[in-house]
Design an enzyme around this catalytic site. Structure first.
Site, mmCIF file in Angstrom:
data_model
loop_
_atom_site.group_PDB
_atom_site.id
_atom_site.type_symbol
_atom_site.label_atom_id
_atom_site.label_comp_id
_atom_site.label_asym_id
_atom_site.label_seq_id
_atom_site.Cartn_x
_atom_site.Cartn_y
_atom_site.Cartn_z
ATOM 1 N N CYS A 118 -3.255 12.180 -4.504
ATOM 2 C CA CYS A 118 -4.312 11.033 -4.525
ATOM 3 C C CYS A 118 -4.331 9.874 -5.897
ATOM 4 C CB CYS A 118 -5.617 11.442 -4.564
ATOM 5 S SG CYS A 118 -6.889 10.410 -4.656
ATOM 6 N N HIS A 120 -6.181 7.932 -6.949
ATOM 7 C CA HIS A 120 -7.363 7.685 -7.621
ATOM 8 C C HIS A 120 -7.714 8.836 -8.658
ATOM 9 C CE1 HIS A 120 -8.348 5.734 -3.630
ATOM 10 N NE2 HIS A 120 -8.062 4.891 -4.172
ATOM 11 N N GLN A 159 -3.862 8.524 2.011
ATOM 12 C CA GLN A 159 -3.458 8.898 3.280
ATOM 13 C C GLN A 159 -3.200 7.740 4.169
ATOM 14 O OE1 GLN A 159 -5.514 12.495 4.646
ATOM 15 N NE2 GLN A 159 -4.675 12.312 6.729
#
Length: 230
Positions: A118, A120, A159
């Site tokens: 991810c 983030h 994603q």
């Protein structure tokens, strides 16, 4: 949103909330123009140095035998493994083959395991990718589909972007619009922090060409959802 005392805290909270929505910033992975001016050895050296500083700030004792080699291990893992898909030189070399059998039906490669991170929070995303296409004169080696999935997965991702990048790459390579990609994944930024939900999964899909037809789409999804019997 809960009021904070300072503007900086409000902005930080808003930014973190934005990140938790898993919204991608762009179709292309955000890279600076000078991203590959440094070679891998230099990147490993610099990342190792900075990660050592992070560990020291956290209060860890880097004299301990178990921790002393961690900065270098993390740096090598970032550059050579989990983020190796950032570098175009690592892009799979794909060769197409004549469709000698004149096969013109749906071809499906399902349950392709992938690991990503991810962008983030830099924690893992992992799951399965399911890919299908209708041949247009030529076919691709099945292992190459897996390698394309892995290449785009091995970079900081969301994603949604990952799914679209795989779909568009296959369209370009196969010279056909008739491509579908479905991805089911678990996000450790959801399960290991924040809401701490260990049961939820995220699904994304890319459908183009014939796969926009509901019957064709349903045929593909039925196959993806079928249980493999020994």
């Amino acid at each position: 949103m809960k009021q904070k005392e300072t503007t900086s805290n409000i902005q930080a909270e808003e930014h973190d909330a934005y990140a938790d929505q898993h919204v991608g910033s762009s179709y292309d992975t955000p890279l600076r123009p000078d991203a590959f001016e440094q070679d891998d050895d230099l990147k490993i050296e610099l990342i190792s140095k900075h990660f050592k500083e992070i560990m020291q700030i956290l209060g860890l004792d880097l004299q301990d035998d178990s921790l002393s080699g961690t900065p270098k291990r993390v740096a090598k893992m970032y550059v050579q493994e989990v983020f190796s898909g950032l570098n175009p030189k690592n892009k799979p070399q794909v060769r197409l083959f004549e469709n000698k059998y004149k096969y013109n039906q749906m071809l499906v490669e399902k349950d392709i395991t992938f690991y990503s991170h991810c962008e983030h929070h830099f924690v893992p995303i992992y799951g399965k990718a399911h890919v299908a296409y209708f041949p247009n004169g030529k076919v691709i080696g099945l292992s190459k589909i897996n390698r394309i999935v892995q290449y785009y997965a091995k970079r900081p991702q969301v994603q949604e972007r990952l799914t679209v990048q795989i779909g568009n790459e296959l369209k370009s390579l196969l010279h056909t619009d008739h491509v579908a990609v479905v991805m089911d994944a678990s996000h450790m930024c959801v399960s290991s922090r924040g809401v701490n939900d260990t049961n939820s999964q995220t699904g994304t899909a890319f459908f183009d060409g014939k796969f926009k037809d509901q019957d064709v789409k349903t045929e593909f999804l039925n196959y993806v959802n079928s249980i493999n019997k020994p």
